[in-house]
Design a protein around this motif. Structure first.
Motif, short mmCIF file in Angstrom:
data_model
loop_
_atom_site.label_atom_id
_atom_site.label_comp_id
_atom_site.label_asym_id
_atom_site.label_seq_id
_atom_site.Cartn_x
_atom_site.Cartn_y
_atom_site.Cartn_z
N GLY A 63 0.61 -1.14 -0.05
CA GLY A 63 0.16 -0.06 0.25
C GLY A 63 0.87 1.27 0.19
O GLY A 63 1.85 1.31 0.02
N SER A 64 0.30 2.32 -0.31
CA SER A 64 0.83 3.55 -0.53
C SER A 64 0.19 4.50 0.83
O SER A 64 -0.86 3.94 1.13
CB SER A 64 0.47 4.49 -2.29
OG SER A 64 0.61 5.54 -1.21
N SER A 67 -2.93 5.94 -0.06
CA SER A 67 -4.11 5.45 -0.50
C SER A 67 -5.54 5.18 1.22
O SER A 67 -5.05 5.77 2.13
CB SER A 67 -3.77 3.69 -0.11
OG SER A 67 -3.53 3.75 -1.43
N THR A 68 -6.45 5.16 0.71
CA THR A 68 -7.35 4.95 1.80
C THR A 68 -7.67 4.34 2.48
O THR A 68 -7.45 2.46 1.36
CB THR A 68 -8.83 6.15 0.93
OG1 THR A 68 -10.09 5.45 1.63
CG2 THR A 68 -9.18 5.09 -0.36
N LYS A 72 -12.97 -0.99 -0.71
CA LYS A 72 -12.83 -1.49 -1.57
C LYS A 72 -13.96 -1.97 -2.77
O LYS A 72 -14.72 -2.29 -2.18
CB LYS A 72 -11.26 -2.13 -2.38
CG LYS A 72 -10.73 -1.46 -1.72
CD LYS A 72 -9.13 -2.38 -2.55
CE LYS A 72 -8.19 -3.11 -1.41
NZ LYS A 72 -7.71 -4.34 -1.46
N GLU A 133 0.11 0.85 -5.48
CA GLU A 133 -0.64 1.09 -5.38
C GLU A 133 -1.54 1.32 -4.78
O GLU A 133 -0.68 2.17 -4.07
CB GLU A 133 -1.64 -0.64 -5.02
CG GLU A 133 -3.20 -0.85 -4.37
CD GLU A 133 -3.38 -1.65 -3.42
OE1 GLU A 133 -4.42 -3.11 -4.04
OE2 GLU A 133 -2.64 -2.04 -2.15
N ARG A 134 -2.68 2.72 -5.18
CA ARG A 134 -3.35 3.69 -5.07
C ARG A 134 -4.32 3.27 -4.60
O ARG A 134 -5.55 3.08 -5.74
CB ARG A 134 -3.10 4.96 -6.14
CG ARG A 134 -1.57 5.42 -5.71
CD ARG A 134 -1.38 6.00 -4.37
NE ARG A 134 -0.15 6.17 -4.35
CZ ARG A 134 0.59 7.64 -4.88
NH1 ARG A 134 -0.22 8.32 -5.41
NH2 ARG A 134 1.83 8.20 -5.25
N ILE A 135 -5.46 3.68 -3.31
CA ILE A 135 -6.21 2.79 -3.25
C ILE A 135 -7.37 4.58 -3.24
O ILE A 135 -7.03 4.80 -2.71
CB ILE A 135 -6.43 2.31 -2.33
CG1 ILE A 135 -5.69 1.34 -2.35
CG2 ILE A 135 -8.25 1.88 -2.45
CD1 ILE A 135 -6.01 0.07 -1.28
N TYR A 136 -8.03 4.76 -3.92
CA TYR A 136 -8.48 6.66 -4.04
C TYR A 136 -9.78 5.93 -4.46
O TYR A 136 -10.47 5.46 -4.96
CB TYR A 136 -8.66 7.19 -5.72
CG TYR A 136 -6.81 7.30 -5.35
CD1 TYR A 136 -5.86 7.89 -4.71
CD2 TYR A 136 -6.02 8.05 -7.32
CE1 TYR A 136 -4.11 8.52 -4.96
CE2 TYR A 136 -5.19 7.93 -6.85
CZ TYR A 136 -4.15 8.32 -5.80
OH TYR A 136 -2.75 9.08 -6.44
N PRO A 149 -8.59 0.39 -6.32
CA PRO A 149 -7.07 0.35 -5.67
C PRO A 149 -5.93 0.17 -6.97
O PRO A 149 -6.31 -1.15 -8.47
CB PRO A 149 -7.30 -1.18 -5.50
CG PRO A 149 -7.99 -1.84 -5.98
CD PRO A 149 -9.69 -1.08 -6.41
#
Ligand code: MTE
Length: 324
Positions: A63-64, A67-68, A72, A133-136, A149
């Motif tokens: 994860g970044s 990221s939230t 998902k 990975e960026r969970i936006y 993601p």
């Protein structure tokens, strides 16, 4: 604020990504690129398309900090409820007609006001960068939202490599134009009331440089499906979804604010900035709430889609009821 807010300046990219993971990603890309660039497949004597080559590799990206941690949206929802007008206006059209998008070969041109213009095969365009990975959270102007993601890299990498000249104030993007294959582009160009193809979008240079702005090449652990903008698309999570242009082929540095497809079509409804703003109604509906796909109850829409801590400073002194 659910986003963890570690600034880019506080840690280098190599600190976020352990060297062995970084090296593995490069391996993965090289392998994919090698095949995609046209290596014959053993006795079959066939070149494997780049996208197929990438699809065969496991992607394990941690994860970044951007990221939230919200839940998902399901893969099936993300890939079957889409806006991709090149394949038609319906939400299910992009998945149904996904095969009309021909992604191999794919070239990306970087030009305009910059020191290092270039034309790249998409594999070469992607391969120098480590993927994250960026969970936006994504919020569509129509009032629905998803948490996606993405797998990609920051657009600022490309910009730094291109070295924009002093006069460059905006970045203009262009998608594929292929009316022979894409049903949504037929007989529409220039016709009254129709959309001006190819799909175009633009960002101010500082918006494009912001670390939240990425180029996505995958989602979940998969290569980007065609309906989500294969092989590479822009993702700007604090703006309405239409700013996140899919299937890009051209990135140009320009001095003046570039024309964009939706702004040209209906400028009173779709401004150039299009920051998510619950206080400014769309002329035909309120933007106060949204429906997260997969949920029943509507939720309140957040200023800048919840990314105000990260991006509000970009708009200091601007009247955001005027610059919509
Ligand atoms: N990019 C292109 N080339 N063509 C499009 O029709 N639709 C936009 C944006 N990018 C669009 C596009 C809109 S309106 C939205 S909401 C998002 O893509 C949807 O992205 P998704 O289908 O991956 O969720």
């Amino acid at each position: 604020m659910l986003i963890r807010n570690r600034r880019r300046s506080e840690c280098s990219h190599s600190e976020i990504t352990p060297p062995e993971v970084y090296a593995r990603r490069r391996e993965f890309l090289r392998a994919g690129v090698g095949l995609g660039a046209g290596l014959a497949l053993g006795g079959l004597g066939m070149a494997l398309p780049a996208s197929a080559a990438l699809r065969g590799f496991p992607l394990e990206f941690e994860g970044s900090d951007y990221s939230t941690d919200e839940s998902k949206t399901a893969y099936d929802e993300i890939t079957s409820y889409n806006n991709f007008f090149e394949m038609g206006p319906g939400k299910s059209d992009p998945k149904t007609y996904a095969d009309q998008l021909k992604t191999d070969p794919w070239t990306i041109t970087v030009d305009g006001l910059c020191e290092n213009p270039g034309e790249y095969a998409v594999e070469d365009f992607i391969s120098p960068w480590s993927l994250e990975e960026r969970i936006y959270r994504m919020r569509c102007v129509e009032g629905w939202s998803m948490v996606i993601p993405w797998i990609g890299f920051e657009l600022n990498r490309i910009i730094e490599k291109a070295q924009p000249r002093g006069g460059a104030r905006y970045v203009a993007f262009e998608s594929i134009y292929d009316p022979d294959n894409l049903r949504g582009q037929r007989r529409r160009r220039g016709s009254s009331g129709g959309l001006e193809w190819p799909y175009t979008e633009g960002l101010r240079l500082d918006e494009a440089m912001h670390p939240l702005t990425i180029l996505a090449v995958g989602l979940y652990d998969e290569v980007l499906p065609n309906q989500n903008g294969a092989p590479i698309r822009v993702v700007v999570p604090w703006k309405y979804g239409f700013k996140s242009i899919k299937s890009i082929q051209h990135i140009r540095f320009v001095e003046d604010q570039p024309p964009t497809l939706w702004n040209q079509a209906q400028s009173d409804e779709y401004g150039f900035y299009s920051n998510v703003n619950p206080d400014v109604d769309h002329p035909r509906w309120s933007q106060r709430t949204e429906r997260r796909i997969g949920e029943f109850r509507r939720r309140r829409t957040e200023m800048f889609n919840g990314y105000a801590d990260e991006v509000a400073s970009l708009y200091e002194g601007m009247d955001l009821t005027r610059y919509i």
